[in-house]
Design a protein around this motif. Structure first.
Motif, PDB file in Angstrom:
ATOM      1  N   GLY A   1      -0.961   4.316  54.768  1.00  7.91           N
ATOM      2  CA  GLY A   1      -0.318   3.032  55.069  1.00  7.91           C
ATOM      3  C   GLY A   1      -1.245   1.907  54.691  1.00  7.91           C
ATOM      4  N   GLY A   2      -0.728   0.688  54.740  1.00  7.59           N
ATOM      5  CA  GLY A   2      -1.497  -0.454  54.302  1.00  7.59           C
ATOM      6  C   GLY A   2      -1.957  -1.344  55.439  1.00  7.59           C
ATOM      7  N   VAL A   3      -2.912  -2.222  55.112  1.00  7.48           N
ATOM      8  CA  VAL A   3      -3.342  -3.274  56.018  1.00  7.48           C
ATOM      9  C   VAL A   3      -3.037  -4.614  55.342  1.00  7.48           C
ATOM     10  CG1 VAL A   3      -5.100  -1.811  57.052  1.00  7.48           C
ATOM     11  CG2 VAL A   3      -5.732  -3.274  55.132  1.00  7.48           C
ATOM     12  N   LYS A   4      -3.350  -5.703  56.042  1.00  4.78           N
ATOM     13  CA  LYS A   4      -3.036  -7.046  55.554  1.00  4.78           C
ATOM     14  C   LYS A   4      -1.547  -7.120  55.186  1.00  4.78           C
ATOM     15  CE  LYS A   4      -6.734  -7.448  52.674  1.00  4.78           C
ATOM     16  NZ  LYS A   4      -7.791  -8.128  51.865  1.00  4.78           N
ATOM     17  N   GLN A   5      -1.212  -7.597  53.985  1.00  4.06           N
ATOM     18  CA  GLN A   5       0.192  -7.775  53.604  1.00  4.06           C
ATOM     19  C   GLN A   5       0.809  -6.518  52.980  1.00  4.06           C
ATOM     20  OE1 GLN A   5       2.087 -10.907  53.808  1.00  4.06           O
ATOM     21  NE2 GLN A   5       0.431 -11.354  55.244  1.00  4.06           N
ATOM     22  N   SER A   6       0.121  -5.389  53.105  1.00  2.94           N
ATOM     23  CA  SER A   6       0.619  -4.152  52.491  1.00  2.94           C
ATOM     24  C   SER A   6       1.364  -3.248  53.458  1.00  2.94           C
ATOM     25  CB  SER A   6      -0.539  -3.380  51.839  1.00  2.94           C
ATOM     26  OG  SER A   6      -0.941  -4.005  50.650  1.00  2.94           O
ATOM     27  N   GLY A   7       1.632  -3.722  54.664  1.00  3.63           N
ATOM     28  CA  GLY A   7       2.508  -2.932  55.506  1.00  3.63           C
ATOM     29  C   GLY A   7       2.112  -2.842  56.958  1.00  3.63           C
ATOM     30  N   ILE A   8       2.981  -2.165  57.692  1.00  7.23           N
ATOM     31  CA  ILE A   8       2.811  -1.918  59.124  1.00  7.23           C
ATOM     32  C   ILE A   8       3.125  -0.452  59.382  1.00  7.23           C
ATOM     33  CG2 ILE A   8       3.740  -2.405  61.422  1.00  7.23           C
ATOM     34  CD1 ILE A   8       4.350  -5.217  60.458  1.00  7.23           C
ATOM     35  N   GLY A   9       2.243   0.215  60.108  1.00  2.00           N
ATOM     36  CA  GLY A   9       2.467   1.618  60.422  1.00  2.00           C
ATOM     37  C   GLY A   9       1.959   2.529  59.321  1.00  2.00           C
ATOM     38  N   VAL A  10       2.087   3.833  59.542  1.00  5.76           N
ATOM     39  CA  VAL A  10       1.630   4.834  58.581  1.00  5.76           C
ATOM     40  C   VAL A  10       2.709   5.888  58.379  1.00  5.76           C
ATOM     41  CG1 VAL A  10      -0.813   4.525  59.135  1.00  5.76           C
ATOM     42  CG2 VAL A  10       0.515   6.268  60.361  1.00  5.76           C
ATOM     43  N   GLU A  11       2.556   6.619  57.297  1.00  7.33           N
ATOM     44  CA  GLU A  11       3.398   7.767  56.995  1.00  7.33           C
ATOM     45  C   GLU A  11       2.508   9.000  56.898  1.00  7.33           C
ATOM     46  OE1 GLU A  11       6.928   6.341  54.232  1.00  7.33           O
ATOM     47  OE2 GLU A  11       5.018   5.684  53.398  1.00  7.33           O
ATOM     48  N   PHE A  12       3.134  10.192  57.021  1.00 14.51           N
ATOM     49  CA  PHE A  12       2.515  11.488  56.778  1.00 14.51           C
ATOM     50  C   PHE A  12       1.668  11.971  57.960  1.00 14.51           C
ATOM     51  CE2 PHE A  12       2.013   9.662  52.239  1.00 14.51           C
ATOM     52  CZ  PHE A  12       3.382   9.622  52.082  1.00 14.51           C
ATOM     53  N   GLY A  13       1.618  13.289  58.067  1.00 15.57           N
ATOM     54  CA  GLY A  13       0.817  13.939  59.081  1.00 15.57           C
ATOM     55  C   GLY A  13       1.311  13.648  60.492  1.00 15.57           C
ATOM     56  N   GLN A  14       0.494  14.020  61.455  1.00 15.29           N
ATOM     57  CA  GLN A  14       0.846  13.818  62.862  1.00 15.29           C
ATOM     58  C   GLN A  14       1.075  12.342  63.172  1.00 15.29           C
ATOM     59  OE1 GLN A  14       1.352  17.405  63.742  1.00 15.29           O
ATOM     60  NE2 GLN A  14       0.874  16.384  65.652  1.00 15.29           N
ATOM     61  N   GLU A  15       0.211  11.484  62.621  1.00 17.70           N
ATOM     62  CA  GLU A  15       0.345  10.052  62.903  1.00 17.70           C
ATOM     63  C   GLU A  15       1.652   9.511  62.350  1.00 17.70           C
ATOM     64  OE1 GLU A  15      -1.693   8.369  64.888  1.00 17.70           O
ATOM     65  OE2 GLU A  15      -2.698  10.298  65.169  1.00 17.70           O
ATOM     66  N   GLY A  16       2.044   9.965  61.173  1.00 20.70           N
ATOM     67  CA  GLY A  16       3.313   9.531  60.609  1.00 20.70           C
ATOM     68  C   GLY A  16       4.509  10.032  61.391  1.00 20.70           C
ATOM     69  N   LEU A  17       4.428  11.264  61.895  1.00 15.69           N
ATOM     70  CA  LEU A  17       5.518  11.817  62.691  1.00 15.69           C
ATOM     71  C   LEU A  17       5.694  11.037  63.988  1.00 15.69           C
ATOM     72  CD1 LEU A  17       7.619  14.105  62.763  1.00 15.69           C
ATOM     73  CD2 LEU A  17       5.911  15.519  63.926  1.00 15.69           C
ATOM     74  N   LYS A  18       4.597  10.615  64.589  1.00  6.78           N
ATOM     75  CA  LYS A  18       4.671   9.842  65.831  1.00  6.78           C
ATOM     76  C   LYS A  18       5.440   8.537  65.646  1.00  6.78           C
ATOM     77  CE  LYS A  18       0.370  11.614  67.870  1.00  6.78           C
ATOM     78  NZ  LYS A  18      -1.017  11.264  68.242  1.00  6.78           N
ATOM     79  N   GLU A  19       5.432   7.997  64.432  1.00 10.87           N
ATOM     80  CA  GLU A  19       6.124   6.729  64.176  1.00 10.87           C
ATOM     81  C   GLU A  19       7.634   6.843  64.397  1.00 10.87           C
ATOM     82  OE1 GLU A  19       4.964   3.670  62.370  1.00 10.87           O
ATOM     83  OE2 GLU A  19       2.849   4.197  62.549  1.00 10.87           O
ATOM     84  N   PHE A  20       8.148   8.063  64.424  1.00 13.92           N
ATOM     85  CA  PHE A  20       9.584   8.270  64.616  1.00 13.92           C
ATOM     86  C   PHE A  20       9.913   8.664  66.054  1.00 13.92           C
ATOM     87  CE2 PHE A  20       8.985   8.624  60.087  1.00 13.92           C
ATOM     88  CZ  PHE A  20      10.077   7.933  59.585  1.00 13.92           C
ATOM     89  N   THR A  21       9.015   8.342  66.967  1.00 16.84           N
ATOM     90  CA  THR A  21       9.229   8.691  68.371  1.00 16.84           C
ATOM     91  C   THR A  21       8.895   7.514  69.274  1.00 16.84           C
ATOM     92  OG1 THR A  21       6.954   9.471  68.745  1.00 16.84           O
ATOM     93  CG2 THR A  21       8.533  11.076  67.892  1.00 16.84           C
ATOM     94  N   THR A  22       9.380   7.624  70.516  1.00 15.64           N
ATOM     95  CA  THR A  22       8.923   6.755  71.589  1.00 15.64           C
ATOM     96  C   THR A  22       8.124   7.610  72.569  1.00 15.64           C
ATOM     97  OG1 THR A  22      10.946   7.111  72.857  1.00 15.64           O
ATOM     98  CG2 THR A  22      10.899   5.211  71.379  1.00 15.64           C
TER      99      THR A  22
END
Length: 468
Positions: A441-462
Motif C-alpha cells: 500500500g501507499g503513503v502520502k497521496q498514494s493511498g489508504i490501507g494495504v492489500e495482501f497477506g494477513q494485514e490485507g485480509l483484516k481490511e475486509f473485517t470489523t
C-alpha cells in the motif's frame, strides 16, 4: 463476436444499453460492454446483501475450499481469459503479459485461500478473558482499473469473500469484458450473489461509493479519482482501501555494475509498457556511472519487441487508450523541450492502434512533467545525481509514496538508503516485485490501507472485542 451481459445474483442481466470496447492494438471495436443503470446497481447490491446472510455464516474451512475451487476454475479457463484480456487491454500474451497476469490471479487466489483470521487472545486471567474477533463487513464495492484488470479484480474479490463478505465489482469501462467473464466463471463455483459485476461509465462508480447498501469500497486507480471516491463515501462512513498512483523513484548507487542491473531496471520501469502503479518512473543514477547505465539500459531496451499482443513474438504492446498515449507523448515532448536527450524512442509511428515506442530520456531534472508527474506509460527519465543525500531528497520530493528501489552491490548500504524512502514499499536490486503474503500500500497521496497477506485480509473485517 460474443455478447457479454452484467452478472447479478448468479444470472446474466442485459443492462440499459451497450458501448464499444476498443482493441488498443488496432483502434477498432473488439466487443461491446453492457451499460448498467442505477437500478441495476441497486439490484446487484440487493443480491449481494441477500447472499451475505448465508455466505458470512460459512465456516472458515468452507470459504477456504471455495477459494481453492475458484482458483481451479480460473486455471481451467486461463487461455480464454488471456486471449480476451489481450484483445481489450493490449498486453501481449507472452512475457509478462496476459498469460502471466492470469497465472498471477490463480496464484493470488490460492494464496488467499490459505489465510485466516482466528480470534486473538488479549487477556486470560482472574479478571476474565478478552478476545478479539474479526467479522465480515457486508457488501464490498470494488472499483478496478484498466492496467491489470483480471489480477486486480482478484486482489479485490478474493480477500473480500475469504473474510465472509460479498462483492459488487465495477471494472474500468476500457477493459470490462475480461472481468465479466471472470465473474461468470466464479459464478460456476460460488453461491449466487456472492460476486456480482456491473459495467458502465465512471459515473456508475460514483453511485457505488455513495450507495447506502455498500459497507466498504476498495478502489485501485488514480489519486485524483481516489479523492472523489473518498469524498462521496464520507456521507455513509464507508470503510475504504485506496491503492492510488505512484511516481516511484529508483536510486542507482555508484558501486553498481551497469551491465548486471540493466535488465532489472528495464523491467522495473517497463512491465506492462509502464502502465503499472508501482513501476519505476524516475531513475536517479550517480555521476560516476551515469553514462554506462544509460548505454546498457538503452541497449537492452532496444532488443525488446513491441507489437500486437496476439502475435506470439511480441513482448510489449500498445498503450491501452489514446488519452494515456497522448499523456505519455506530451511528457516526453516537454522533457525534450527542456533539454532532455532521447536515448531511445520518443517518435511514435503513424500506424493503427495506440502504440508508443519504448522511450528513454537522459539529462532531465525536476521541473519537467516526465519527472514530476506519473507518466504511466513506456517512457523513463534518467536523472543524474552527485551525492546519496541529494538522491534521497530528490526521490522523496513527491506527493506520492507508493514504492521505490535502491540498486547496489552492498546490501547493507542499500538497506540504509532504502530505509529513508517515504514509501509504502521499497525494493533492493529489483522494483515492483509484490507478493501475496506481504502487505502492499501507499503513503502520502498514494493511498489508504494495504492489500495482501494477513494485514490485507483484516481490511475486509470489523473488530468485535468479546469480554468473557
Amino acid at each position: 463476436m460474443r455478447t457479454f451481459s452484467l452478472f447479478i445474483g448468479g444470472h446474466p442481466v442485459d443492462g440499459i444499453g451497450r458501448r464499444d470496447v476498443i482493441n488498443p492494438a488496432t483502434g477498432g471495436s473488439m466487443g461491446t460492454m453492457p451499460v448498467a443503470s442505477a437500478a441495476d446497481l441497486d439490484r446487484a447490491v440487493e443480491a449481494a446483501a441477500a447472499a451475505f446472510r448465508g455466505w458470512s455464516t460459512r465456516s472458515d474451512t468452507e470459504r477456504a475450499q471455495a477459494l481453492r475451487a475458484c482458483a481451479r476454475a480460473i486455471e481451467a479457463h486461463s487461455e480464454e481469459l488471456a486471449q480476451l484480456l489481450t484483445l481489450e487491454q493490449g498486453k501481449p500474451l507472452n512475457g509478462l503479459g496476459s498469460r502471466f497476469e492470469i497465472g498471477g490471479a490463480v496464484a493470488w487466489t490460492d494464496a488467499t485461500a490459505q489465510l485466516s483470521l482466528p480470534p486473538e487472545l488479549v487477556e486470560d486471567g482472574p479478571q476474565g478473558r478478552v478476545e478479539i474477533h474479526r467479522k465480515p463487513i457486508g457488501v464490498v464495492g470494488a472499483i478496478t482499473p484498466w492496467n491489470w484488470p483480471v489480477m486486480i479484480a482478484c486482489w479485490h474479490i478474493m480477500p473480500a469473500i475469504r473474510a465472509g463478505n460479498t462483492v459488487v465489482i465495477k471494472p474500468s469501462p476500457l477493459t470490462p469484458l475480461s472481468t465479466i467473464r471472470l465473474v461468470e466463471i466464479l459464478g460456476g463455483v460460488l453461491p449466487p450473489g456472492v460476486v456480482n459485476v456491473i459495467t458502465g461509465e465512471d459515473a456508475l462508480g460514483a453511485l457505488m461509493s455513495a450507495h447506502g447498501g455498500i459497507g466498504k469500497i476498495t478502489f485501485t486507480g488514480s489519486t485524483q479519482t481516489g479523492r472523489r471516491v473518498m469524498a462521496s463515501a464520507a456521507e455513509t462512513l464507508k470503510r475504504l482501501t485506496l491503492e492510488l498512483g505512484g511516481n516511484d523513484a529508483g536510486i542507482v548507487l555508484p558501486d553498481c555494475d551497469p551491465k548486471k542491473i540493466a535488465e532489472g531496471l528495464f523491467w522495473g520501469g517497463f512491465i506492462n509498457s509502464g502502465q503499472t502503479c508501482a513501476a519505476l518512473k524516475r531513475l536517479y543514477v550517480h555521476d560516476s556511472i551515469y553514462d554506462p547505465v544509460c548505454a546498457e539500459l538503452a541497449a537492452f531496451a532496444a532488443g525488446i519487441p513491441v507489437g500486437n499482443g496476439l502475435e506470439e513474438g511480441s513482448i510489449l504492446g500498445p498503450v491501452q487508450n489514446a488519452r494515456q498515449r497522448d499523456i505519455v507523448a506530451s511528457c516526453v515532448e516537454d522533457a525534450v523541450a527542456k533539454g532532455g536527450r532521447l536515448l531511445l524512442g520518443g517518435r511514435p509511428g503513424n500506424g493503427p492502434g495506440y502504440f508508443y515506442p519504448t522511450t528513454l530520456v537522459a539529462d532531465v531534472e525536476r521541473g519537467c512533467s516526465l519527472v514530476d508527474r506519473e507518466q504511466f506509460g513506456p517512457a523513463l527519465p534518467i536523472i543524474r545525481y552527485s551525492s546519496t543525500e541529494e538522491a534521497i531528497a530528490f526521490a522523496n520530493d513527491s506527493q506520492m509514496g507508493l514504492g521505490g528501489s535502491v540498486w547496489s552491490s552492498d546490501i547493507n548500504r542499500a538497506k540504509e538508503v532504502a530505509s529513508q524512502f517515504e514509501t509504502g514499499s521499497v525494493w533492493i536490486n529489483r522494483h515492483g516485485a509484490i507478493q501475496p503474503n506481504a502487505p502492499f500500500g501507499g503513503v502520502k497521496q498514494s493511498g489508504i490501507g494495504v492489500e495482501f497477506g494477513q494485514e490485507g485480509l483484516k481490511e475486509f473485517t470489523t473488530i468485535q472485542t468479546m469480554f468473557c
